[in-house]
Design a protein around this motif. Structure first.
Motif, PDB file in Angstrom:
ATOM      1  N   ASN A   4      29.358  52.651  37.589  1.00 26.72           N
ATOM      2  CA  ASN A   4      30.484  52.270  36.751  1.00 26.72           C
ATOM      3  C   ASN A   4      30.327  50.801  36.347  1.00 26.72           C
ATOM      4  O   ASN A   4      30.233  49.937  37.204  1.00 26.72           O
ATOM      5  CB  ASN A   4      31.783  52.475  37.538  1.00 26.72           C
ATOM      6  N   PRO A   5      30.326  50.497  35.039  1.00 25.94           N
ATOM      7  CA  PRO A   5      30.143  49.103  34.611  1.00 25.94           C
ATOM      8  C   PRO A   5      31.415  48.270  34.724  1.00 25.94           C
ATOM      9  O   PRO A   5      31.386  47.077  34.469  1.00 25.94           O
ATOM     10  CB  PRO A   5      29.736  49.245  33.146  1.00 25.94           C
ATOM     11  N   PHE A   6      32.535  48.885  35.099  1.00 30.34           N
ATOM     12  CA  PHE A   6      33.808  48.181  35.137  1.00 30.34           C
ATOM     13  C   PHE A   6      34.226  47.812  36.551  1.00 30.34           C
ATOM     14  O   PHE A   6      33.945  48.530  37.508  1.00 30.34           O
ATOM     15  CB  PHE A   6      34.924  49.033  34.518  1.00 30.34           C
ATOM     16  N   LYS A   7      34.940  46.708  36.635  1.00 31.37           N
ATOM     17  CA  LYS A   7      35.663  46.320  37.841  1.00 31.37           C
ATOM     18  C   LYS A   7      37.138  46.394  37.472  1.00 31.37           C
ATOM     19  O   LYS A   7      37.524  46.025  36.357  1.00 31.37           O
ATOM     20  CB  LYS A   7      35.318  44.895  38.284  1.00 31.37           C
ATOM     21  N   TYR A   8      37.940  46.894  38.379  1.00 31.31           N
ATOM     22  CA  TYR A   8      39.364  47.058  38.118  1.00 31.31           C
ATOM     23  C   TYR A   8      40.165  46.168  39.058  1.00 31.31           C
ATOM     24  O   TYR A   8      39.915  46.142  40.263  1.00 31.31           O
ATOM     25  CB  TYR A   8      39.798  48.508  38.347  1.00 31.31           C
ATOM     26  N   ASP A  27      35.688  49.022  42.053  1.00 33.43           N
ATOM     27  CA  ASP A  27      34.978  49.637  40.936  1.00 33.43           C
ATOM     28  C   ASP A  27      35.267  51.139  40.870  1.00 33.43           C
ATOM     29  O   ASP A  27      34.767  51.824  39.993  1.00 33.43           O
ATOM     30  CB  ASP A  27      33.476  49.361  40.993  1.00 33.43           C
ATOM     31  N   SER A  57      40.925  46.726  33.508  1.00 37.00           N
ATOM     32  CA  SER A  57      39.472  46.815  33.664  1.00 37.00           C
ATOM     33  C   SER A  57      38.785  45.586  33.075  1.00 37.00           C
ATOM     34  O   SER A  57      39.240  45.020  32.081  1.00 37.00           O
ATOM     35  CB  SER A  57      38.924  48.085  33.009  1.00 37.00           C
ATOM     36  N   ARG A  59      34.612  43.991  32.441  1.00 38.14           N
ATOM     37  CA  ARG A  59      33.161  44.198  32.506  1.00 38.14           C
ATOM     38  C   ARG A  59      32.520  43.147  33.402  1.00 38.14           C
ATOM     39  O   ARG A  59      31.455  43.355  33.937  1.00 38.14           O
ATOM     40  CB  ARG A  59      32.541  44.155  31.121  1.00 38.14           C
ATOM     41  N   SER A  60      33.187  42.019  33.558  1.00 40.64           N
ATOM     42  CA  SER A  60      32.674  40.925  34.370  1.00 40.64           C
ATOM     43  C   SER A  60      33.342  40.930  35.745  1.00 40.64           C
ATOM     44  O   SER A  60      34.568  40.828  35.844  1.00 40.64           O
ATOM     45  CB  SER A  60      32.958  39.590  33.672  1.00 40.64           C
ATOM     46  N   GLU A  61      32.524  41.020  36.795  1.00 38.52           N
ATOM     47  CA  GLU A  61      33.089  40.977  38.143  1.00 38.52           C
ATOM     48  C   GLU A  61      33.733  39.621  38.406  1.00 38.52           C
ATOM     49  O   GLU A  61      34.782  39.534  39.045  1.00 38.52           O
ATOM     50  CB  GLU A  61      32.023  41.266  39.201  1.00 38.52           C
TER      51      GLU A  61
END
Length: 84
Positions: A4-8, A27, A57, A59-61
């Motif tokens: 998963n490219p996203f961090k929530y 994630d 969400s 894209r950048s942690e």
């Protein structure tokens, strides 16, 4: 399965104690909520069950972690109370 490219950044609300909230970062929202509700997270075990109130969400942690840190600050808690 691709990662998963996203961090929530998420805010949980206790169903038993509606004034109780918890803010975190993950994630995998579904898996993390399941862990909270199973009692696998010591900080939230006393106020189960939880539901997701808000999730944002990134894209950048780094940006996700910075937003989580902000939401845990005094002004961030007030921002969340007013907007979420």
């Amino acid at each position: 399965m691709p990662e998963n490219p996203f961090k929530y950044v998420y805010i949980l609300r206790s169903l038993e104690y509606p004034d109780r909230h918890y803010t975190g970062c993950t994630d995998d929202l579904e898996a993390r909520l399941k862990k909270h509700n199973q009692g696998d997270v010591p900080h939230t075990v006393k106020f189960r069950p939880w539901q997701i109130q808000t999730a944002v969400s990134f894209r950048s942690e780094a940006k996700a972690r910075a937003f989580e840190k902000y939401l845990k600050s005094g002004s961030g808690r007030e921002f969340a109370r007013r907007h979420f």
